[in-house]
Design a protein around this motif. Structure first.
Motif, PDB file in Angstrom:
ATOM      1  N   THR A  59      -7.702   4.805   5.049  1.00 33.52           N
ATOM      2  CA  THR A  59      -9.039   4.722   4.446  1.00 33.52           C
ATOM      3  C   THR A  59     -10.096   5.290   5.383  1.00 33.52           C
ATOM      4  OG1 THR A  59      -8.350   2.764   3.221  1.00 33.52           O
ATOM      5  CG2 THR A  59     -10.706   3.149   3.409  1.00 33.52           C
ATOM      6  N   VAL A  60     -10.030   4.909   6.658  1.00 31.99           N
ATOM      7  CA  VAL A  60     -11.015   5.409   7.631  1.00 31.99           C
ATOM      8  C   VAL A  60     -10.892   6.918   7.768  1.00 31.99           C
ATOM      9  CG1 VAL A  60     -11.622   5.397  10.097  1.00 31.99           C
ATOM     10  CG2 VAL A  60     -11.221   3.242   8.878  1.00 31.99           C
ATOM     11  N   TRP A  61      -9.665   7.424   7.841  1.00 34.28           N
ATOM     12  CA  TRP A  61      -9.463   8.868   7.934  1.00 34.28           C
ATOM     13  C   TRP A  61     -10.011   9.590   6.701  1.00 34.28           C
ATOM     14  CZ3 TRP A  61      -6.434  11.858   4.635  1.00 34.28           C
ATOM     15  CH2 TRP A  61      -6.306  13.197   4.998  1.00 34.28           C
ATOM     16  N   ALA A  62      -9.738   9.040   5.524  1.00 35.58           N
ATOM     17  CA  ALA A  62     -10.193   9.691   4.295  1.00 35.58           C
ATOM     18  C   ALA A  62     -11.717   9.703   4.205  1.00 35.58           C
ATOM     19  CB  ALA A  62      -9.599   8.983   3.079  1.00 35.58           C
ATOM     20  N   VAL A  63     -12.353   8.635   4.636  1.00 36.48           N
ATOM     21  CA  VAL A  63     -13.813   8.600   4.594  1.00 36.48           C
ATOM     22  C   VAL A  63     -14.398   9.579   5.612  1.00 36.48           C
ATOM     23  CG1 VAL A  63     -15.805   7.128   5.119  1.00 36.48           C
ATOM     24  CG2 VAL A  63     -13.970   6.280   3.663  1.00 36.48           C
ATOM     25  N   ALA A  64     -13.771   9.686   6.766  1.00 34.57           N
ATOM     26  CA  ALA A  64     -14.303  10.562   7.810  1.00 34.57           C
ATOM     27  C   ALA A  64     -14.058  12.031   7.494  1.00 34.57           C
ATOM     28  CB  ALA A  64     -13.674  10.203   9.162  1.00 34.57           C
ATOM     29  N   VAL A  65     -12.888  12.379   7.011  1.00 28.84           N
ATOM     30  CA  VAL A  65     -12.530  13.780   6.817  1.00 28.84           C
ATOM     31  C   VAL A  65     -12.908  14.272   5.429  1.00 28.84           C
ATOM     32  CG1 VAL A  65     -10.574  15.386   6.762  1.00 28.84           C
ATOM     33  CG2 VAL A  65     -10.691  13.634   8.516  1.00 28.84           C
ATOM     34  N   GLN A  66     -12.892  13.427   4.462  1.00 29.67           N
ATOM     35  CA  GLN A  66     -13.162  13.759   3.059  1.00 29.67           C
ATOM     36  C   GLN A  66     -12.307  14.942   2.596  1.00 29.67           C
ATOM     37  OE1 GLN A  66     -17.380  14.296   2.657  1.00 29.67           O
ATOM     38  NE2 GLN A  66     -17.777  12.111   2.864  1.00 29.67           N
ATOM     39  N   PRO A  67     -10.992  14.733   2.479  1.00 29.88           N
ATOM     40  CA  PRO A  67     -10.108  15.845   2.110  1.00 29.88           C
ATOM     41  C   PRO A  67     -10.284  16.299   0.669  1.00 29.88           C
ATOM     42  CG  PRO A  67      -8.876  13.798   2.220  1.00 29.88           C
ATOM     43  CD  PRO A  67     -10.262  13.507   2.712  1.00 29.88           C
ATOM     44  N   TRP A  68     -10.994  15.565  -0.154  1.00 27.87           N
ATOM     45  CA  TRP A  68     -11.194  15.949  -1.548  1.00 27.87           C
ATOM     46  C   TRP A  68     -12.335  16.951  -1.710  1.00 27.87           C
ATOM     47  CZ3 TRP A  68     -11.800  11.057   0.437  1.00 27.87           C
ATOM     48  CH2 TRP A  68     -13.118  10.636   0.627  1.00 27.87           C
ATOM     49  N   VAL A  69     -13.155  17.159  -0.663  1.00 21.88           N
ATOM     50  CA  VAL A  69     -14.280  18.095  -0.711  1.00 21.88           C
ATOM     51  C   VAL A  69     -13.765  19.479  -0.312  1.00 21.88           C
ATOM     52  CG1 VAL A  69     -16.527  18.665   0.283  1.00 21.88           C
ATOM     53  CG2 VAL A  69     -15.911  16.283  -0.165  1.00 21.88           C
ATOM     54  N   ALA A  70     -14.199  20.487  -1.043  1.00 19.35           N
ATOM     55  CA  ALA A  70     -13.797  21.859  -0.724  1.00 19.35           C
ATOM     56  C   ALA A  70     -14.378  22.251   0.629  1.00 19.35           C
ATOM     57  CB  ALA A  70     -14.284  22.810  -1.795  1.00 19.35           C
ATOM     58  N   PRO A  71     -13.603  22.941   1.431  1.00 20.91           N
ATOM     59  CA  PRO A  71     -14.125  23.352   2.746  1.00 20.91           C
ATOM     60  C   PRO A  71     -15.227  24.397   2.571  1.00 20.91           C
ATOM     61  CG  PRO A  71     -11.963  24.314   2.360  1.00 20.91           C
ATOM     62  CD  PRO A  71     -12.219  23.370   1.231  1.00 20.91           C
ATOM     63  N   PRO A  72     -16.138  24.455   3.506  1.00 21.65           N
ATOM     64  CA  PRO A  72     -17.225  25.440   3.388  1.00 21.65           C
ATOM     65  C   PRO A  72     -16.668  26.853   3.484  1.00 21.65           C
ATOM     66  CG  PRO A  72     -17.288  24.385   5.534  1.00 21.65           C
ATOM     67  CD  PRO A  72     -16.251  23.669   4.724  1.00 21.65           C
ATOM     68  N   SER A  73     -17.348  27.748   2.828  1.00 20.23           N
ATOM     69  CA  SER A  73     -16.917  29.138   2.827  1.00 20.23           C
ATOM     70  C   SER A  73     -17.096  29.734   4.214  1.00 20.23           C
ATOM     71  CB  SER A  73     -17.743  29.922   1.808  1.00 20.23           C
ATOM     72  OG  SER A  73     -17.390  31.271   1.849  1.00 20.23           O
ATOM     73  N   GLU A  74     -16.135  30.520   4.642  1.00 18.82           N
ATOM     74  CA  GLU A  74     -16.201  31.092   5.964  1.00 18.82           C
ATOM     75  C   GLU A  74     -16.842  32.485   5.947  1.00 18.82           C
ATOM     76  OE1 GLU A  74     -13.348  30.422   8.699  1.00 18.82           O
ATOM     77  OE2 GLU A  74     -12.905  28.428   7.966  1.00 18.82           O
ATOM     78  N   THR A  75     -16.932  33.060   4.779  1.00 16.53           N
ATOM     79  CA  THR A  75     -17.569  34.386   4.668  1.00 16.53           C
ATOM     80  C   THR A  75     -18.775  34.266   3.747  1.00 16.53           C
ATOM     81  OG1 THR A  75     -16.199  34.985   2.790  1.00 16.53           O
ATOM     82  CG2 THR A  75     -15.382  35.581   4.968  1.00 16.53           C
ATOM     83  N   THR A  76     -19.684  35.150   3.911  1.00 18.23           N
ATOM     84  CA  THR A  76     -20.849  35.125   3.044  1.00 18.23           C
ATOM     85  C   THR A  76     -20.520  35.857   1.740  1.00 18.23           C
ATOM     86  OG1 THR A  76     -21.656  37.137   4.073  1.00 18.23           O
ATOM     87  CG2 THR A  76     -22.472  35.057   4.954  1.00 18.23           C
TER      88      THR A  76
END
Length: 82
Positions: A59-76
């Protein structure tokens, strides 16, 4: 060994006096059973605690990392409106 001999052998075995168990057998068996039961209870409790710790850690890991959120785009993104 024919049938008569087998029956005679069985009768001899059945007529024997059963061996007498040692007098301290019952208390020793009770002590051993109690010890085994106590170990089993402790092991079960430890497993439940480990499961609870694993659930909290997940639970603590999931709240901290939030694996359900899409990672930010690395390119513009490409600029097509210019």
């Amino acid at each position: 060994m024919n049938r008569t001999e087998r029956e005679a052998a069985v009768r001899r075995i059945m007529e024997r006096v059963p061996p007498v168990p040692p007098p301290d057998l019952y208390p020793a068996a009770v002590r051993r059973g109690t010890r085994m039961l106590r170990r089993r209870v402790v092991a079960r409790r430890l497993l439940w605690v480990a499961l609870a710790v694993a659930a909290v850690a997940l639970t603590v890991w999931a709240v901290a990392v939030q694996p359900w959120v899409a990672p930010p785009s690395e390119t513009t993104p490409s600029l097509t409106d210019w």
